[in-house]
Design a protein around this motif. Structure first.
Motif, PDB file in Angstrom:
ATOM      1  N   MET A   1       0.807  -1.076  -0.071  1.00 52.92           N
ATOM      2  CA  MET A   1       0.022  -0.074  -0.132  1.00 52.92           C
ATOM      3  C   MET A   1       0.886   1.227  -0.170  1.00 52.92           C
ATOM      4  SD  MET A   1      -2.671   1.385   2.823  1.00 52.92           S
ATOM      5  CE  MET A   1      -3.427  -0.230   3.366  1.00 52.92           C
ATOM      6  N   PRO A   2       0.467   2.308  -0.715  1.00 54.24           N
ATOM      7  CA  PRO A   2       1.389   3.412  -0.912  1.00 54.24           C
ATOM      8  C   PRO A   2       1.174   4.168   0.497  1.00 54.24           C
ATOM      9  CG  PRO A   2      -0.596   3.726  -2.082  1.00 54.24           C
ATOM     10  CD  PRO A   2      -0.676   2.282  -1.531  1.00 54.24           C
ATOM     11  N   TYR A   4      -0.071   7.046   2.219  1.00 59.39           N
ATOM     12  CA  TYR A   4      -1.134   8.002   1.721  1.00 59.39           C
ATOM     13  C   TYR A   4      -0.626   9.426   2.566  1.00 59.39           C
ATOM     14  CZ  TYR A   4      -3.869   5.124  -1.019  1.00 59.39           C
ATOM     15  OH  TYR A   4      -4.408   4.219  -2.038  1.00 59.39           O
ATOM     16  N   SER A 105      -8.741   1.776  -5.213  1.00 57.52           N
ATOM     17  CA  SER A 105      -7.491   1.894  -4.566  1.00 57.52           C
ATOM     18  C   SER A 105      -7.164   0.392  -4.017  1.00 57.52           C
ATOM     19  CB  SER A 105      -7.414   2.681  -3.547  1.00 57.52           C
ATOM     20  OG  SER A 105      -7.784   4.010  -3.925  1.00 57.52           O
ATOM     21  N   ARG A 108      -6.274  -2.008  -6.478  1.00 60.12           N
ATOM     22  CA  ARG A 108      -5.006  -1.754  -7.040  1.00 60.12           C
ATOM     23  C   ARG A 108      -3.908  -2.379  -6.369  1.00 60.12           C
ATOM     24  NH1 ARG A 108      -2.706   4.082  -8.711  1.00 60.12           N
ATOM     25  NH2 ARG A 108      -0.808   3.347 -10.016  1.00 60.12           N
ATOM     26  N   TRP A 109      -3.751  -1.870  -4.861  1.00 61.98           N
ATOM     27  CA  TRP A 109      -2.655  -2.162  -4.052  1.00 61.98           C
ATOM     28  C   TRP A 109      -2.745  -3.255  -3.026  1.00 61.98           C
ATOM     29  CZ3 TRP A 109       1.062   0.482  -5.967  1.00 61.98           C
ATOM     30  CH2 TRP A 109       0.944   1.928  -6.577  1.00 61.98           C
ATOM     31  N   TRP A 142      -4.538  -0.167 -14.379  1.00 61.82           N
ATOM     32  CA  TRP A 142      -5.266  -0.741 -13.206  1.00 61.82           C
ATOM     33  C   TRP A 142      -6.905  -0.175 -13.430  1.00 61.82           C
ATOM     34  CZ3 TRP A 142      -7.329   2.952 -10.004  1.00 61.82           C
ATOM     35  CH2 TRP A 142      -7.015   4.213 -10.146  1.00 61.82           C
TER      36      TRP A 142
END
Ligand SMILES: C[S@@+](CC[C@H](N)C(=O)[O-])C[C@H]1O[C@@H](n2cnc3c(N)ncnc32)[C@H](O)[C@@H]1O
Length: 189
Positions: A1-2, A4, A105, A108-109, A142
């Protein structure tokens, strides 16, 4: 996960368009208890509070929630903003749940399966869920498909599922753009 918090601090947030997603603004009703998942800096939550909803809104980024609280104070509305990972949410169920860009999100992650298992616990029977997600057609490498959305919101937890093409607004390199996506509406059985 980025990370945030870092993303918000750097301003790499194309979803911040200065208001709620237009596709969701069209489905906002009045007066019920509402949960906004992955609320970002609070535009949708604040709009819902302005319409008389009792609003709880959560995001994993403390930077986003701090900004959301500042906006809500300036708008003189009350929203229960909380910093938390949705996967750890344990709350009494709501009448309506909104997801503006969170499912895509997590898809995607990583983490979408746990999220999908949690969602039914967050709604009262007969409650409504609205999910706005970017589609693979947006050509970003994505995104979700219509078939995927139809396959995850099914019986026994969900009924009356509708997946409609919808535009997702973004602010990218100084331009307002629209990406193809889907608005899913479904009812908790
Ligand atoms: C695409 S942005 C959408 C923000 C906002 N809903 C909007 O429409 O402007 C996705 C948001 O989900 C939040 N998020 C991502 N993973 C999360 C998680 N596991 N729990 C809670 N929030 C999360 C991010 O911090 C970010 O604010």
């Amino acid at each position: 996960m980025p990370d945030y918090d870092e993303i918000y601090q750097e301003g790499a947030t194309p979803w911040e368009i200065g208001g709620p997603q237009p596709a969701l603004a069209e489905v906002m009703t009045r007066g019920a208890s509402v949960l906004d998942l992955g609320c970002g800096t609070g535009e949708l939550a604040i709009s819902l509070a302005r319409r008389g909803h009792q609003v709880t809104a959560v995001d994993i980024s403390s930077v986003a929630i701090e900004r959301a609280r500042t906006k809500a104070f300036a708008a003189a509305v009350t929203v229960d903003f909380r910093v938390c990972d949705v996967i750890e949410l344990a709350m009494d169920p709501f009448d309506i749940v909104f997801d503006s860009g969170l499912l895509h999100s997590l898809h995607r992650w990583g983490g979408v399966e746990g999220y999908l298992a949690l969602l039914p616990t967050l709604l009262v029977p007969g409650g409504s869920l609205f999910v706005l997600a970017i589609g693979v057609e947006a050509d970003q490498g994505w995104g979700v498909t219509e078939d995927y959305l139809r396959s995850v919101f099914t019986a026994p937890d969900w009924t009356n599922t509708k997946v409609m093409p919808a535009e997702v607004a973004a602010f990218w390199n100084g331009d307002h753009i629209r990406l193809p996506g889907y608005l899913t509406s479904t009812t908790r059985t």
